[in-house]
Write an enzyme that holds these catalytic residues in place. Structure first.
Site: not given
Ligand SMILES: *[C@@H]1O[C@H](CO)[C@@H](O)[C@H](O)[C@H]1NC(C)=O
Ligand SMILES: *[C@@H]1O[C@H](CO)[C@@H](O)[C@H](O)[C@H]1NC(C)=O
Ligand SMILES: *[C@@H]1O[C@H](CO)[C@@H](O)[C@H](O)[C@H]1NC(C)=O
Length: 978
Positions: A674, A676-677, A679, A681, A811
């Protein structure tokens, strides 16, 4: 399912009377009584009781007010985060007690009938709490002047009879409870001193009695959100002191009664959402009106020109009626005018020019009428404006330039008119713009590059205009963009690869333009992309393999010049038209294209296809393959760099059996699961078979301001300069010390000069978002969803109440709730979390954070976040679980999200069962609907109205789904069914 004695069901009725009668039991000592009161509230997260100690005189206790003789006169503890139960048995032994104010807390349990002993009470405020059961008989409280039980959780029969003799009442508020239906309670028509009567949402049916005229002192009458029908009685015209009259959300019919215009003190009049008809000329004399809400009725006729002279008018809303004629030209030109909504009528003529004359104008809604002319130049300077919606009219001409750059504007909706001209280059200054809807006009020219500076943009709809030129490359800066519709224009040239950096995109429509070149391979990294339409362009080359990783519900690449083999996984998501009209394309399952030649079967590589496809395509293919190669190369670089860097430092938070070397070695492209914003994964499988998830966060450089996801051109991928990484710091600070089954486990952190690795337990079932909003939802029946709800609630409860210092996650959303192999939920991603500092008095934090659709409304006015903001977000997650809908979907309607959609449905229908996801089996729908009512509490507008996380867990556990064989325990009555 209700058990009947003769129906063959077993019915065992056990009623346990707990009668502890002890006449000598009387706490004569006020200090003892207050201590007992405090003990019942021992779990409250509040500091008020620090003064309640043996060294302090009771009159110095916080929240205790004494009279001149030092007897306790008042308990004043509203809005103090009190949790627990109330025991009136002893409190009412304080004979001097006159006032009890305990509103806006989280008190629960039932109210004992001992309340009736408090006969010196003049003031009782228990509003905004979570009590249970029926409210008690209080006819002995003859001195009562103020009674507030608004939104306190009471249900069943209300003892209306006991109000009859309380003739000193001036304030009576019983709204927003779950009372049994009743006709209008005639008992209260005796209470001639009443100044404020608030019976909104109190299950009142039938008509409003004409005797309402007895309540001559009324200044405020609120009967909204009931089941009232019939006409507005003539009697109402006699209430000469009335300033506020709220009758909205009922089924009232007929016209405004003759004489209504005598109510000249009226400031607020709201009769919206009823079945009223006729014209509104009776209101011409109400010159003190500040707010006039007539929307959703059947009113007709013209808008009286006198409305244009109402000097105090702030809000004017008449949408969804049958009004005709023109708006008074001077409407809104006075004082503090803020809001107009005249949408969905049959109004004609020009837009009144002066609604922003005093610089307070916020909301400008004139959708779906037949207004003509242009948007007046006067609005170009209206810097207060937040929403501008004038779509579906016959407006024309150029849009005044200043409109594009209005600093507070959140939405521009000019769609379906005949506007022309260009989108201004000044649009980059519109720093709060989230929605730009200008489709179906005659706009032309290029899309200005400055649009990429509007980082708040969530939706762009430019379709069916005459735009031309290229999509600005910088569009990749729009990280919040979820929807990008530009179909039916004359855009040309290549589709920029940078669109793949718009990480939130779920819907792309570029159809019917003149795009050439390849489909950007970067689209494959749009993890939440759901719908991709690039049909009817001139795209060429092969479909990039990277698209295989997308989970789409719609793909349309038809009528282009694509070649090669359609990746197999895309076929599963396609329909017959998805690839048609591309003579060079082939697919194994046909799907409107030719069948691929058998030789290429199974090769999967673009090179294999190229041999058998058109020669013309071969060149393009070589290009795209080398492009792919370049990307691979860069990943390799990244890997090398990671491996080159030997100075890793590991900090462990749990017992671990692996070394940093094992982790670092495994950070390879093939293990990437993955992006994401914050970094990438990776999934890492250790020698022993244990799986881990590793988040690789780059430390930002000081000189690279943006977090560009496009691949950098030089080989230096990891920034050189050292700086802080706040998301990493927050994650380590919070997670390292937390141990809870419903919070994701952080094993260790590994840091080097320029990057940070976080090693977590691996969660094989992905995120709740993926489970709910993809095909995987089929496996999500109610019992699975319920367990996830309870588990996630317990994780959050632990964060708020279980740690040494409370942690606010900030969040909470379904994509941050991960699922282990048994589908147990765990809260993840603490990149925005805040530990509440105990040395500060305020348990709040002032940074804006969170995700669109989950953010609590108080952000708008305080930018102050507390635990209650997490609870709001969790309420949104509960709504997702029950309805299967995303937090923001167009079907909710104008400016609505899942929260307003559910709340409105609850208000208008009184039930939410119709909103339950159709994937949930019928026998569970009722159980699911109960959770939705908890979600409604969690998402109340005011933070104080939301229950604590501890209470949410308690409420959820009470609605555990049960099979028909279960024993139902309802308080003291046990019913055993066969
Ligand atoms: C109680 O409050 C009064 C008035 O504020 C103050 O003068 C007195 O010192 C306080 N007594 C104690 C024991 O704190
Ligand atoms: C009401 O208050 C007065 C004065 O504090 C007291 O004398 C009287 O006993 C109280 N009445 C009751 C019923 O408690
Ligand atoms: C009601 O209020 C009036 C005026 O304040 C007062 O004289 C009277 O005693 C009150 N009635 C009761 C029952 O307390």
């Amino acid at each position: 399912m209700s058990p009947e004695p003769n129906s063959g069901h077993f019915l065992i009725l056990t009623i346990i009377f707990l009668t502890i009668i002890n006449p000598s039991y009387s706490l004569t000592n006020t200090r003892e009584i207050l201590n007992k009161f405090k003990t019942n509230l021992a779990n409250s997260n509040t500091q008020v009781f620090t003064t309640w100690n043996a060294n302090n005189p009771i009159c110095n206790f916080t929240g205790i007010v004494c009279n001149e003789e030092s007897f306790v006169k008042e308990i004043a503890l509203s809005e103090q985060k009190l949790e627990g139960t109330l025991d009136f048995e002893s409190i009412c032994d304080i004979e001097s007690l006159e006032k009890i104010s305990l509103g806006a807390n989280s008190l629960h349990g039932t109210i004992s009938s001992h309340l009736s002993k408090c006969s010196n009470l003049t003031h009782l405020d228990l509003g905004m709490n979570l009590f249970e059961g029926e409210f008690v008989e209080i006819s002995s409280l003859r001195k009562l002047e103020f009674l507030n039980l608004n939104m306190s959780g009471f249900s069943g029969r209300f003892p209306w009879k006991s109000l009859e003799k309380l003739t000193n009442l001036t304030y009576l508020s019983l709204g927003d409870n779950l009372f049994e239906k009743t006709s209008f309670p005639l008992e209260i028509l005796n209470l001639y001193k009443l100044e404020i009567l608030y019976l909104t949402n109190s299950s009142i049916e039938g008509t409003i009695p004409n005797e309402i005229k007895n309540l001559v002192s009324l200044q405020r009458l609120e009967l909204s959100d009931n089941f009232l029908m019939g006409e507005i009685p003539d009697g109402i015209t006699k209430l000469a002191s009335l300033q506020i009259l709220e009758l909205y959300d009922n089924r009232i019919s007929g016209v405004f009664p003759l004489g209504f215009g005598q109510l000249v003190m009226l400031k607020y009049l709201d009769v919206s959402n009823n079945s009223l008809e006729g014209d509104v000329h009776e209101l011409r004399t109400l010159t003190n009106l500040e707010s006039l809400q007539l929307f959703e009725n059947k009113f007709s006729g013209d808008i009286p020109v006198e409305f244009g002279e109402f000097k105090f008018l702030k809000e004017f809303s008449i949408y969804k009626n049958k009004f005709t004629g023109e708006l008074p030209a001077k409407i809104g030109s006075w004082a503090d005018f803020e809001f107009i909504d005249v949408s969905e009528n049959m109004l004609t003529g020009l837009i009144p020019p002066d609604m922003c004359k005093n610089g307070k104008f916020l909301t400008f809604l004139m959708l779906q009428n037949n207004f003509t002319g242009g948007l007046p130049q006067t609005y170009a300077n209206c810097s207060s404006l937040k929403r501008l919606r004038i779509s579906k009219n016959s407006l024309s001409g150029r849009v005044p330039d200043g409109i594009w750059s209005l600093p507070d504007l959140e939405m521009i909706d000019l769609a379906m008119n005949q506007f022309e001209g260009q989108v201004g280059h000044n649009i980059g200054e519109a720093k709060f713009l989230a929605q730009l809807f200008i489709s179906n006009n005659r706009f032309s020219g290029e899309l200005p590059e400055e649009i990429s500076k509007v980082s708040s943009l969530v939706e762009i709809e430019l379709m069916y205009n005459q735009f031309s030129g290229e999509i600005p490359v910088k569009i990749g800066d729009l990280k919040k963009l979820t929807s990008f519709h530009i179909e039916g224009n004359f855009f040309s040239s290549n589709i920029p690869e940078s669109i793949g950096s718009c990480v939130s995109l779920s819907d792309i429509n570029l159809a019917g333009n003149m795009f050439t070149g390849n489909i950007p391979a970067s689209f494959g990294s749009l993890r939440v992309l759901n719908s991709l339409n690039m049909s009817n362009n001139k795209l060429s080359g092969v479909i990039p393999d990277s698209l295989s990783s997308l989970k789409l519900s719609l793909i349309d690449l038809s009528n282009n010049m694509l070649i090669g083999r359609v990746p197999e996984s895309l076929l599963a998501e396609a329909d017959d038209g998805s690839f048609s009209g591309n003579p060079g394309l082939c697919a194994d399952g046909s799907r409107g294209t030719r069948r691929c030649s058998p030789v290429s079967r199974g090769s999967g590589s673009g090179l294999g296809v190229a041999k058998y496809c058109f020669i013309a395509g071969a060149l393009v293919l070589v290009l795209s393959v080398s492009c792919f190669f370049l990307i691979r190369m860069r990943y390799k670089d990244r890997e090398n760099l990671i491996n080159r860097n030997f100075s890793w430092h590991m900090k462990q938070f749990h017992i671990i059996t692996f070394s940093e070397g094992e982790i670092v070695q495994a950070l390879k492209q093939e293990n990437l699961i993955g992006k994401g914003g914050s970094g990438n994964v990776y999934k890492v499988e250790l020698g022993c078979g244990k799986k881990l998830a590793v988040k690789h966060m780059l430390k930002p450089t000081i000189d690279s301001a943006s977090d560009q996801k496009s691949y950098p051109s030089s080989a230096t991928i990891l920034p050189k300069r050292k700086s802080r990484c706040p998301e990493y710091d927050a994650e380590v600070a919070t997670l390292s010390s937390i141990r809870h089954v419903n919070v994701v486990k952080l094993y260790c952190s590994i840091t080097s000069e320029d990057s940070n690795l976080l090693v977590y337990e691996y969660m094989p079932n992905g995120s709740l978002w993926d489970r709910l909003h993809t095909y995987q939802k089929i496996e999500m029946d109610w019992n699975v969803r319920y367990e996830i709800a309870v588990g996630a609630a317990k994780g959050l409860e632990y964060l708020h109440h279980g740690c040494e210092r409370p942690v606010i996650h900030r969040d909470v959303k379904s994509s941050n709730i991960l699922l282990d192999e048994e589908m147990k939920p765990k809260i993840a991603d603490f990149g925005l979390a805040k530990i509440v500092q105990t040395n500060k008095v305020m348990d709040s934090t002032h940074l804006i954070a969170g995700t669109y659709g989950y953010i609590a409304p108080e952000y708008g006015y305080t930018q102050k976040v507390t635990e209650k903001s997490d609870i709001y977000s969790f309420g949104v997650v509960l709504m997702e679980l029950v309805t299967g809908k995303k937090p923001v979907q167009p079907e909710f309607g104008e400016n609505k999200d899942i929260v307003s959609w559910v709340h409105d449905e609850m208000k208008s229908k009184g039930t939410v069962i119709g909103l339950v996801d159709s994937y949930i089996s019928d026998e569970s729908k009722e159980d699911a609907a109960k959770v939705l009512t908890i979600a409604i509490r969690c998402t109340m507008r005011f933070p104080a109205q939301r229950p604590s996380m501890r209470m949410v867990v308690h409420l959820l556990e009470q609605v555990e789904p049960h099979s028909p064989f279960d024993i139902v325990i309802d308080n003291d009555i046990q019913i055993v069914k066969d």
